[in-house]
Scaffold this motif. Sequence first.
Motif, PDB file in Angstrom:
ATOM      1  N   UNK A 172     -32.145  35.645 125.019  1.00 23.27           N
ATOM      2  CA  UNK A 172     -31.296  35.782 126.198  1.00 23.27           C
ATOM      3  C   UNK A 172     -30.052  34.901 126.148  1.00 23.27           C
ATOM      4  N   UNK A 173     -30.135  33.777 125.426  1.00 19.88           N
ATOM      5  CA  UNK A 173     -28.967  32.888 125.367  1.00 19.88           C
ATOM      6  C   UNK A 173     -28.092  33.122 124.141  1.00 19.88           C
ATOM      7  N   UNK A 174     -28.317  34.221 123.433  1.00 16.98           N
ATOM      8  CA  UNK A 174     -27.599  34.485 122.179  1.00 16.98           C
ATOM      9  C   UNK A 174     -27.624  33.263 121.274  1.00 16.98           C
ATOM     10  N   UNK A 175     -28.823  32.849 120.835  1.00 16.90           N
ATOM     11  CA  UNK A 175     -28.927  31.597 120.073  1.00 16.90           C
ATOM     12  C   UNK A 175     -28.388  31.746 118.648  1.00 16.90           C
ATOM     13  N   UNK A 176     -28.171  30.587 117.990  1.00 23.63           N
ATOM     14  CA  UNK A 176     -27.732  30.580 116.598  1.00 23.63           C
ATOM     15  C   UNK A 176     -28.840  31.109 115.706  1.00 23.63           C
ATOM     16  N   UNK A 177     -30.079  30.766 116.070  1.00 25.04           N
ATOM     17  CA  UNK A 177     -31.203  31.316 115.310  1.00 25.04           C
ATOM     18  C   UNK A 177     -32.455  31.319 116.182  1.00 25.04           C
ATOM     19  N   UNK A 178     -33.386  32.206 115.766  1.00 25.34           N
ATOM     20  CA  UNK A 178     -34.668  32.245 116.446  1.00 25.34           C
ATOM     21  C   UNK A 178     -35.642  31.404 115.643  1.00 25.34           C
ATOM     22  N   UNK A 179     -36.327  30.488 116.346  1.00 24.95           N
ATOM     23  CA  UNK A 179     -37.271  29.624 115.683  1.00 24.95           C
ATOM     24  C   UNK A 179     -38.664  30.050 116.112  1.00 24.95           C
ATOM     25  N   UNK A 180     -39.396  30.717 115.197  1.00 25.28           N
ATOM     26  CA  UNK A 180     -40.703  31.252 115.553  1.00 25.28           C
ATOM     27  C   UNK A 180     -41.788  30.416 114.892  1.00 25.28           C
ATOM     28  N   UNK A 181     -42.696  29.870 115.747  1.00 23.50           N
ATOM     29  CA  UNK A 181     -43.752  28.984 115.256  1.00 23.50           C
ATOM     30  C   UNK A 181     -45.070  29.745 115.253  1.00 23.50           C
ATOM     31  N   UNK A 182     -45.509  30.185 114.080  1.00 20.07           N
ATOM     32  CA  UNK A 182     -46.758  30.944 113.963  1.00 20.07           C
ATOM     33  C   UNK A 182     -46.797  32.068 114.994  1.00 20.07           C
ATOM     34  N   UNK A 183     -45.694  32.808 115.088  1.00 24.04           N
ATOM     35  CA  UNK A 183     -45.534  33.763 116.187  1.00 24.04           C
ATOM     36  C   UNK A 183     -46.595  34.851 116.193  1.00 24.04           C
ATOM     37  N   UNK A 184     -47.245  35.082 115.040  1.00 20.54           N
ATOM     38  CA  UNK A 184     -48.260  36.138 114.992  1.00 20.54           C
ATOM     39  C   UNK A 184     -49.657  35.557 114.875  1.00 20.54           C
ATOM     40  N   UNK A 185     -49.765  34.232 115.001  1.00 21.59           N
ATOM     41  CA  UNK A 185     -51.034  33.544 114.783  1.00 21.59           C
ATOM     42  C   UNK A 185     -52.146  33.986 115.697  1.00 21.59           C
ATOM     43  N   UNK A 186     -51.789  34.403 116.930  1.00 17.92           N
ATOM     44  CA  UNK A 186     -52.811  34.801 117.899  1.00 17.92           C
ATOM     45  C   UNK A 186     -52.985  36.310 117.994  1.00 17.92           C
ATOM     46  N   UNK A 187     -52.337  37.057 117.094  1.00 13.48           N
ATOM     47  CA  UNK A 187     -52.347  38.516 117.243  1.00 13.48           C
ATOM     48  C   UNK A 187     -53.205  39.178 116.166  1.00 13.48           C
ATOM     49  N   UNK A 188     -53.734  40.358 116.495  1.00 14.92           N
ATOM     50  CA  UNK A 188     -54.481  41.102 115.478  1.00 14.92           C
ATOM     51  C   UNK A 188     -53.509  41.771 114.512  1.00 14.92           C
ATOM     52  N   UNK A 189     -54.030  42.372 113.471  1.00 15.81           N
ATOM     53  CA  UNK A 189     -53.145  42.835 112.389  1.00 15.81           C
ATOM     54  C   UNK A 189     -52.203  43.946 112.853  1.00 15.81           C
ATOM     55  N   UNK A 190     -52.663  44.759 113.795  1.00 15.19           N
ATOM     56  CA  UNK A 190     -51.817  45.860 114.248  1.00 15.19           C
ATOM     57  C   UNK A 190     -50.613  45.337 115.045  1.00 15.19           C
ATOM     58  N   UNK A 191     -50.910  44.442 116.001  1.00  7.22           N
ATOM     59  CA  UNK A 191     -49.802  43.916 116.801  1.00  7.22           C
ATOM     60  C   UNK A 191     -48.947  42.959 115.977  1.00  7.22           C
ATOM     61  N   UNK A 192     -49.573  42.270 115.011  1.00  6.98           N
ATOM     62  CA  UNK A 192     -48.788  41.442 114.095  1.00  6.98           C
ATOM     63  C   UNK A 192     -47.719  42.298 113.427  1.00  6.98           C
ATOM     64  N   UNK A 193     -48.164  43.444 112.997  1.00  4.01           N
ATOM     65  CA  UNK A 193     -47.242  44.369 112.338  1.00  4.01           C
ATOM     66  C   UNK A 193     -46.098  44.766 113.269  1.00  4.01           C
ATOM     67  N   UNK A 194     -46.460  45.080 114.520  1.00  4.02           N
ATOM     68  CA  UNK A 194     -45.431  45.492 115.489  1.00  4.02           C
ATOM     69  C   UNK A 194     -44.404  44.389 115.722  1.00  4.02           C
ATOM     70  N   UNK A 195     -44.945  43.160 115.882  1.00  2.00           N
ATOM     71  CA  UNK A 195     -44.045  42.036 116.154  1.00  2.00           C
ATOM     72  C   UNK A 195     -43.148  41.769 114.949  1.00  2.00           C
ATOM     73  N   UNK A 196     -43.733  41.861 113.738  1.00  2.00           N
ATOM     74  CA  UNK A 196     -42.921  41.626 112.556  1.00  2.00           C
ATOM     75  C   UNK A 196     -41.844  42.704 112.390  1.00  2.00           C
ATOM     76  N   UNK A 197     -42.205  43.924 112.778  1.00  4.40           N
ATOM     77  CA  UNK A 197     -41.194  44.997 112.739  1.00  4.40           C
ATOM     78  C   UNK A 197     -40.049  44.708 113.687  1.00  4.40           C
ATOM     79  N   UNK A 198     -40.437  44.144 114.864  1.00  9.47           N
ATOM     80  CA  UNK A 198     -39.410  43.776 115.842  1.00  9.47           C
ATOM     81  C   UNK A 198     -38.478  42.715 115.261  1.00  9.47           C
ATOM     82  N   UNK A 199     -39.083  41.712 114.598  1.00 12.79           N
ATOM     83  CA  UNK A 199     -38.266  40.678 113.956  1.00 12.79           C
ATOM     84  C   UNK A 199     -37.338  41.286 112.915  1.00 12.79           C
ATOM     85  N   UNK A 200     -37.887  42.210 112.139  1.00  9.86           N
ATOM     86  CA  UNK A 200     -37.062  42.823 111.092  1.00  9.86           C
ATOM     87  C   UNK A 200     -35.897  43.590 111.673  1.00  9.86           C
TER      88      UNK A 200
END
Lengths: 241, 441
Positions: A172-200
């Motif tokens: 929302x603040x148009x940052x210089x970079x997104x800092x993701x800390x184990x962003x998929x650590x709590x997710x199952x493999x399917x949602x991990x995939x979705x989130x990683x696709x979003x990052x991509x």
Amino acid sequence: MIRAQQSDQPKAEQFAFRVQDLRRTYFMKGETVHALRGVTFDVLVGEYIAIMGPSGSGKSTLLNVLGCLDRPTSGSYLLAGDDVAKINDYQLSRIRGRRIGFVFQSYNLLQQLNVLENIKVPLQYQGLIGKDANAKCRELAELVGLGSRIYHRPTELSGGQQQRVAIARSLVNDPYFILADEATGNLDSKTTDEVLELFESLNASGKTIVMITHEDEVAARAKRVIRLRDGVIESDERNEK
Amino acid sequence: MIAQFFQIVDLGIKSLLVQKMRAGLAALGIFIGTSTVIWLVAMGEGVSYRAQQQILELGARNVIVRTKEPNAGSDEEANSRVKAYGLLRADFRRIVENIPNISRAIPMRELKFELRLDDRTADTKLVGCTEDYLELNRLEIARGRWLSTRDRGEKVIVLANDTAKRLFPYENPIGRTIWVGSEFYTVIGQTKDRTASAAIGGSLDSRDYNLDAYIPIKTLRQRVGDLVMKRVGGGQGWNFVGEDVELSQITVEVEDIEDVDETAQIIETLLKKYHEKEDYAVVVPRELLRQAERTRTMFNVLLVVIAGISLLVGGIGIMNIMLATVTERTREIGVRRALGATRSDIIGQFLIETVVLTASGGLAGVLFGLSVGPIFRFAKKMVTTFSPDSLPPIVHELEPRIALWSVLLSLGISLGVGVLFGVYPARKAAYLDPIEALRHE
């Protein structure tokens, strides 16, 4: 000045940030812990980088420094020309709010607020609540695929949905970079995939992403992987695709 | 700026609503404190307002000299059958002759007396007075007429409202004759209902005018006399004790209000010369008023102290809750710091949350406090319905008066308590290490 001499190097505005000889030493119970022992690397705008390493490698310390939550003992961390190593708590807070988009492992949404309000939080701390604030937050909710749930509370969302709200909030603040800390650590493999696709897809649209992870599958999706061991960089490689 | 402020207030309300019960209980302390101040001050103001009104009715320019039964001096005196004491007609003459700056002096003699008409009786206070008495005590004539100069020495009587009702429940009393002792008197007038005035001259009861009967003082002296026999109960049957009193009261009206205190002094000195015993009292309504004012101020100071203590206790409760809140929301604080909140943002958030908590308790307390009138009246009505005689008259006559200052003060204090007791938890929140806070479970 240095950059002017090195004409074949990228120009200043092409750096998301630069880290030079970063050291961080803790003093705990009379013992000195060297968590970072001279880390140097540059990240360019538009990069998608994964930082890996076993526990005790200095990964978390580096995350804290990159996130402006902590200051290095020595060395410099240049974020848009400001050396973060040398500024006070107030300025650090401002920089966190303006230049860094945090995504946490446990989502960290505020329970008493709905999706739209959660996305809006960083704007409030910048005093940037204008007429277009709501429209912008709604747009971001749509971008992460939650346009129809903006009035839901975090407890009414699944883990993957919550993480997508958190990603929208980090943007929302148009940052210089997104800092993701184990962003998929709590997710199952399917949602991990979705989130990683979003990052991509975010990366494809030009966003710089720095992801701290210990999972090889997650790191494999990034364009560049930095491996830490014992407080120094073990390897810095580009993933060939 | 303002929009941002409202956003923080909105956030505070939302955060408090997460734990409704806890917030409600914490605010209850402030609620009780605030409404207590307003209630107590309203009661106190009601009492002192009434007292002031009663004193004012005695007249600010008046000096009232009253007969009072002296303390028994010697045994001989105590045992004597007839006690002679009090103000004398000579005293009245001396006051009128010696004191120049008085506009008038009015003598009065009152005694308990039974009036009769056929089988109906009324225990009244028979008042022997002059024509000025009506105006002096702000009495009003309901029907007939008041005593005039031509009535002096005549057997005429004016009845007060309740006296008239007892003797003549259905008829118009004017022109009728009634028994006063062993003689017939003609009723010439009836006064209107009149509320009681302040107690003076050592008697604790306030002066009630509604069971009076008025006759000319000259008639009283000639026909009834100064000596009154009283029946007192004893082991061996009835006993009679006599009281010989010439005047019950002399009301002196001073020309200039500034001279009231001085005139009272002079009267006192004058009387002292002729009275061995302390059988009279000089009452200055103006002085009473000042005393009432002092009492009121002291009472209010006391109230504010009590209220301050109760709000302090409430404030400690609030601080306790906020400290618990800060601990519970450590993670949230860490997240907010990571998202760009400065220390002052965090302080602002928790401070405003505390103030919202205390202010809502305070506002509810004010609303409850403002309803003191209806609630008090209702409670009074309920109590009188179920046990009519249980309330002392002072409570019956009491009307709470809400003082604006008490409302503002209690609201101000509750806000102040919010700020005062909010600062520490808010600072504690702001100075948490963001890294630690984020790791907090």
